[in-house]
Design an enzyme around this catalytic site. Structure first.
Site, PDB file in Angstrom:
ATOM      1  N   GLY A  47       0.528  -0.912   0.248  1.00 49.27           N
ATOM      2  CA  GLY A  47      -0.366  -0.022  -0.355  1.00 49.27           C
ATOM      3  C   GLY A  47       0.847   0.757  -0.087  1.00 49.27           C
ATOM      4  O   GLY A  47       1.333   0.846  -0.049  1.00 49.27           O
ATOM      5  N   GLN A  52       2.884  10.683   1.606  1.00 46.88           N
ATOM      6  CA  GLN A  52       4.278   9.770   1.989  1.00 46.88           C
ATOM      7  C   GLN A  52       5.007  10.257   0.490  1.00 46.88           C
ATOM      8  O   GLN A  52       6.670  10.134   0.732  1.00 46.88           O
ATOM      9  CB  GLN A  52       3.594   8.214   1.631  1.00 46.88           C
ATOM     10  CG  GLN A  52       4.025   7.506   3.048  1.00 46.88           C
ATOM     11  CD  GLN A  52       3.599   5.949   3.074  1.00 46.88           C
ATOM     12  OE1 GLN A  52       2.836   5.148   1.856  1.00 46.88           O
ATOM     13  NE2 GLN A  52       4.697   5.564   2.733  1.00 46.88           N
ATOM     14  N   CYS A  97       7.248  -0.281   6.675  1.00 45.54           N
ATOM     15  CA  CYS A  97       6.986   1.334   5.847  1.00 45.54           C
ATOM     16  C   CYS A  97       8.032   1.180   4.851  1.00 45.54           C
ATOM     17  O   CYS A  97       8.816   1.862   4.728  1.00 45.54           O
ATOM     18  CB  CYS A  97       6.249   2.056   7.000  1.00 45.54           C
ATOM     19  SG  CYS A  97       5.909   3.341   6.346  1.00 45.54           S
ATOM     20  N   LEU A  98       7.550   2.031   3.317  1.00 45.59           N
ATOM     21  CA  LEU A  98       8.036   2.822   2.962  1.00 45.59           C
ATOM     22  C   LEU A  98       9.081   3.952   3.261  1.00 45.59           C
ATOM     23  O   LEU A  98      10.349   4.030   2.907  1.00 45.59           O
ATOM     24  CB  LEU A  98       7.579   3.147   1.488  1.00 45.59           C
ATOM     25  CG  LEU A  98       6.592   1.954   0.326  1.00 45.59           C
ATOM     26  CD1 LEU A  98       6.344   3.006  -0.651  1.00 45.59           C
ATOM     27  CD2 LEU A  98       8.379   1.111  -0.032  1.00 45.59           C
ATOM     28  N   HIS A 139      -2.963   1.270   8.201  1.00 45.60           N
ATOM     29  CA  HIS A 139      -2.167   1.961   8.178  1.00 45.60           C
ATOM     30  C   HIS A 139      -1.645   3.129   7.167  1.00 45.60           C
ATOM     31  O   HIS A 139      -1.300   4.030   7.806  1.00 45.60           O
ATOM     32  CB  HIS A 139      -1.151   0.261   7.861  1.00 45.60           C
ATOM     33  CG  HIS A 139       0.158   0.932   7.266  1.00 45.60           C
ATOM     34  ND1 HIS A 139       1.692   0.420   8.246  1.00 45.60           N
ATOM     35  CD2 HIS A 139       1.331   2.022   6.585  1.00 45.60           C
ATOM     36  CE1 HIS A 139       2.897   1.037   7.885  1.00 45.60           C
ATOM     37  NE2 HIS A 139       2.582   1.691   6.500  1.00 45.60           N
ATOM     38  N   GLU A 140      -2.626   3.256   6.532  1.00 48.34           N
ATOM     39  CA  GLU A 140      -2.528   3.663   5.085  1.00 48.34           C
ATOM     40  C   GLU A 140      -3.427   4.938   5.786  1.00 48.34           C
ATOM     41  O   GLU A 140      -2.935   6.282   5.161  1.00 48.34           O
ATOM     42  CB  GLU A 140      -3.014   3.339   3.460  1.00 48.34           C
ATOM     43  CG  GLU A 140      -2.190   2.421   3.598  1.00 48.34           C
ATOM     44  CD  GLU A 140      -0.868   3.157   3.421  1.00 48.34           C
ATOM     45  OE1 GLU A 140      -0.218   3.484   3.270  1.00 48.34           O
ATOM     46  OE2 GLU A 140       0.079   1.650   2.937  1.00 48.34           O
ATOM     47  N   HIS A 143      -1.254   7.376   8.041  1.00 49.33           N
ATOM     48  CA  HIS A 143      -0.906   8.203   7.492  1.00 49.33           C
ATOM     49  C   HIS A 143      -1.826   9.316   6.709  1.00 49.33           C
ATOM     50  O   HIS A 143      -0.973  10.072   6.422  1.00 49.33           O
ATOM     51  CB  HIS A 143      -0.776   7.532   5.793  1.00 49.33           C
ATOM     52  CG  HIS A 143       1.253   6.644   5.806  1.00 49.33           C
ATOM     53  ND1 HIS A 143       2.357   7.390   6.199  1.00 49.33           N
ATOM     54  CD2 HIS A 143       0.947   5.505   5.425  1.00 49.33           C
ATOM     55  CE1 HIS A 143       2.972   6.197   6.300  1.00 49.33           C
ATOM     56  NE2 HIS A 143       2.952   5.092   5.675  1.00 49.33           N
TER      57      HIS A 143
END
Lengths: 184, 174
Positions: A47, A52, A97-98, A139-140, A143
């Site tokens: 995702g 981000q 996470c990225l 999670h997204e 953000h």
């Protein structure tokens, strides 16, 4: 189409709260294409969320259809202005996470959620999700609210000592004593 | 930054403020920390810390002597190679619990090792009561074998009356 730069910890912009999308136009859909290309670039992520890549709008993409072991999922989803309207159950699971390279940790998430969102054309979407996909969305959406999973990491030991607690509204559910956040 | 790294192991009676005292002494001397792990084991303070700096083993020990003496800690120092920013990601988690007896960890980890299971992390704890002690083990690691095969390897452990749970771990990356 372009691969966008990923913001990485400790970039303070990752703490910024994103605003709702109001214009469902071609510019939004071009951005979504770039966001998807970015998600699939390099070590592909399951995702990604708009903030981000320093776009502070409430847009996320998740695709839980490619896991090693198949999990219940709704395929690739582009979710605009996503909102969790119901959540239940709690379980720990490992996340990375990225925006936080080379680190994974255990996070408690709701096991089942009901999600409302818009698609890139502005049409309403609704899903009941569970497990890994529900985790992905939580999670997204974090953000979008300026929250990183490292803010929610629990120790491995915490997982072992579950107890029953009473949630707001009198509903009984299982959680851990260190979990303050009941929302995804 | 200097490339030389040491592993410091400190053990002693636990009391609040040990980590602050130790890390302050290191920081004041310009010593940097790498990965660390502090655990309280049976009321004992234990910590292992990767440290690096323009120093040597003797100087490291000397700068910690005041803290060691004040806190009654014992220190062990090993020169190490530092592998940073290369974390292995676990793909299997094994949880074991059962009435305490000698040899549970040995039985479980031997069965795992026979399948080439690489343990990245193991914690075990003695729970229950003094009269009915329960042993709980949590292991995560990397295995090239399917979950079903790991289950088979651990079947004898389960048959001995211990609860064994093997689950795949797939970190969510997003």
């Amino acid at each position: 189409m372009a691969v966008l730069d990923i913001l990485k910890l400790p970039d303070p912009r990752l703490k910024q709260v994103s605003g709702p999308v109001t214009a469902f136009d071609d510019a939004l859909r071009r951005f979504i294409d770039d966001l998807e290309e970015t998600r699939q670039d390099g070590p592909a992520a399951v995702g990604i969320a708009a903030p981000q890549v320093a776009v502070f709008q409430r847009v996320v993409i998740v695709d839980c259809s490619q896991t090693r072991k198949p999990v219940p999922n709704h395929g690739r989803l582009v979710l605009v202005n996503p909102e969790i309207t119901h959540w239940e159950g709690y379980e720990p699971g490992r996340e990375g996470c990225l925006s936080v390279p080379d680190y994974t940790g255990n996070v408690i998430r709701a096991t089942r959620i009901h999600l409302e969102a818009r698609d890139p054309q502005g049409a309403p979407l609704e899903f009941d999700m569970e497990g890994y996909e529900a985790r992905a969305v939580q999670h997204e959406i974090d953000h979008l609210d300026g929250i990183l999973f490292v803010d929610r990491v629990v120790s491995r030991r915490t997982d072992l000592f579950r107890r029953k607690v009473y949630q707001k509204g009198g509903k009984k559910s299982e959680t851990t004593k260190n979990t303050k956040n009941t929302k995804g | 930054m200097n490339d030389k790294w040491w592993m410091l192991t400190l053990v002693g009676q636990d009391s609040p403020g040990i980590v602050a005292a130790v890390t302050s002494a290191l920081a004041e001397a310009g010593i940097t920390l790498g990965e660390t792990s502090m655990l309280r084991l049976g009321g004992n303070f234990t910590v292992m810390m990767m440290v690096s700096g323009d120093t040597d083993e003797q100087a490291l020990r000397s700068l910690l002597v005041p803290v060691l003496e004040a806190r009654g800690l014992r220190l062990h120092i090993d020169p190490i190679e530092a592998e940073l920013h290369q974390h292995l990601v676990p793909n299997v988690q094994v949880t074991v619990s059962g009435a305490d007896r000698t040899g549970i960890v040995a039985q479980v980890t031997t069965a795992l090792a026979e399948g080439g299971f690489n343990i990245l992390d193991l914690e075990s704890d003695l729970a229950g009561t003094p009269h009915e002690p329960v042993y709980i083990i949590q292991i995560s690691g990397v295995s090239g074998e399917p979950i079903e095969r790991i289950e088979e390897r651990l079947a004898p452990v389960r048959e001995s009356g211990v609860s064994v749970n093997v689950v795949p771990v797939e970190p969510y990356i997003g």
